[in-house]
Scaffold this active site. Structure first.
Site, mmCIF file in Angstrom:
data_model
loop_
_atom_site.group_PDB
_atom_site.id
_atom_site.type_symbol
_atom_site.label_atom_id
_atom_site.label_comp_id
_atom_site.label_asym_id
_atom_site.label_seq_id
_atom_site.Cartn_x
_atom_site.Cartn_y
_atom_site.Cartn_z
ATOM 1 N N GLY A 1 33.252 15.826 -14.007
ATOM 2 C CA GLY A 1 34.193 14.711 -14.057
ATOM 3 C C GLY A 1 33.506 13.444 -13.562
ATOM 4 N N LYS B 1 43.189 20.970 -11.045
ATOM 5 C CA LYS B 1 41.916 20.532 -11.630
ATOM 6 C C LYS B 1 41.866 20.962 -13.084
ATOM 7 C CE LYS B 1 38.048 21.267 -9.607
ATOM 8 N NZ LYS B 1 37.597 19.946 -10.112
ATOM 9 N N GLY B 2 40.865 20.455 -13.815
ATOM 10 C CA GLY B 2 40.667 20.941 -15.167
ATOM 11 C C GLY B 2 40.940 19.958 -16.280
ATOM 12 N N GLU C 1 34.187 25.708 -12.897
ATOM 13 C CA GLU C 1 34.435 25.081 -11.588
ATOM 14 C C GLU C 1 35.008 26.107 -10.621
ATOM 15 O OE1 GLU C 1 37.040 21.926 -12.816
ATOM 16 O OE2 GLU C 1 35.430 20.450 -12.767
ATOM 17 N N LYS D 1 44.925 10.189 -6.750
ATOM 18 C CA LYS D 1 45.064 11.637 -7.021
ATOM 19 C C LYS D 1 46.052 12.302 -6.044
ATOM 20 C CE LYS D 1 41.870 11.220 -10.155
ATOM 21 N NZ LYS D 1 40.707 12.078 -10.267
HETATM 22 O O1 DER Z 1 38.266 18.572 -14.742
HETATM 23 C C1 DER Z 1 38.116 18.529 -13.509
HETATM 24 O O2 DER Z 1 38.500 19.454 -12.749
HETATM 25 C C2 DER Z 1 37.583 17.269 -12.884
HETATM 26 O O3 DER Z 1 36.973 17.525 -11.646
HETATM 27 C C3 DER Z 1 38.767 16.356 -12.697
HETATM 28 O O4 DER Z 1 39.715 17.056 -12.046
HETATM 29 C C4 DER Z 1 38.450 15.085 -11.934
HETATM 30 O O5 DER Z 1 37.921 14.228 -12.832
HETATM 31 P P1 DER Z 1 37.694 12.688 -12.445
HETATM 32 O O6 DER Z 1 36.797 12.711 -11.219
HETATM 33 O O7 DER Z 1 37.007 12.137 -13.657
HETATM 34 O O8 DER Z 1 39.027 12.075 -12.179
#
Ligand code: DER
Length: 234
Positions: free
Chosen positions: A29, A98-99, A107, A125
């Protein structure tokens, strides 16, 4: 400070916890990418050495390789000292969704075995309850009869006004994960009351590979916001 500035601040704070000799879980991410980039900088400056990274996605693997970060897999490094990754939602218990980046399976495999798992995020978040953001809570499913699983996932959460959608990419094609599976994104109208129960019920469905509830896994969360950087510990 922009959201990207905040993500970078949180990521670089987490990287300060890295010590030579560590086996590192490298998250996926945009926030995790700042951490990987900082690790690459420290390695090339010589202030960090003797580390190996276990990437949580092909795109993190590509980024880390381009920065000269030594890489390995869980097969050869089943013990991880420290994993650093972003999150889509962080609740007051430091439980996570997450995801949304599509990397939830790798992950979770890496972060579940990490001695320490530091989550890095900007303050947007933070949620009161998981599923409360109204954004996707991803579930990775096998391609075979994905619609059968989409329907029973949606029905499982109908009391939360759940909508379920098969994830598609920019071009409208069905999104395929690094593990050749599909993703069903669940959208809730109100936060989940019991994440543990939700995760348990989702996991019972044959053909469901993994879900985006990362419960009891983060050891600390670094949140960057307008008031600076705050470290929340379990
Ligand atoms: O897909 C994931 O789990 C990433 O870690 C996401 O949760 C966070 O993505 P970002 O740092 O681009 O907001």
């Amino acid at each position: 400070l922009s959201q990207d500035d905040l993500k970078k601040l949180a990521a670089e704070k987490a990287v300060q916890s890295i010590k030579p000799g560590m086996v590192l879980g490298l998250g996926t991410g945009s926030t995790a990418a700042f951490a990987v980039s900082q690790i690459g900088k420290l390695l090339s400056s010589g202030s960090l050495h003797d580390i190996v990274g276990i990437p949580t996605s092909k795109r993190t693997e590509d980024q880390a390789r381009s920065l000269g970060i030594p890489l390995a897999t869980l097969d050869t490094h089943p013990r991880i000292d420290l994993a650093i990754d972003g999150a889509d939602e962080v609740d007051p218990n430091l439980d996570l969704v997450k995801g949304r980046g599509g990397a939830l399976l790798r992950e979770k495999m890496v972060e579940a075995v990490a001695e320490r798992f530091i989550v890095v995020a900007d303050e947007t978040k933070l949620v009161e309850g998981l599923g409360g953001s109204g954004l996707a809570m991803p579930v990775e499913v096998v391609k075979f009869c994905w619609e059968f699983n989409l329907v029973r996932l949606r029905d499982l959460f109908r009391e939360f006004g759940c909508e379920a959608k098969l994830r598609v990419g920019e071009g409208g094609e069905v999104y395929v994960t690094d593990n050749s599976n599909f993703i069903v994104d669940l959208y809730f109208k109100e936060p989940l009351k019991d994440g543990v129960a939700a995760g348990r019920e989702i996991g019972k469905f044959e053909g469901v590979v993994e879900h985006g509830l990362f419960l009891g896994m983060a050891t600390s969360v670094i949140i960057a916001g307008k008031n600076g950087v705050e470290v929340l510990n379990k």
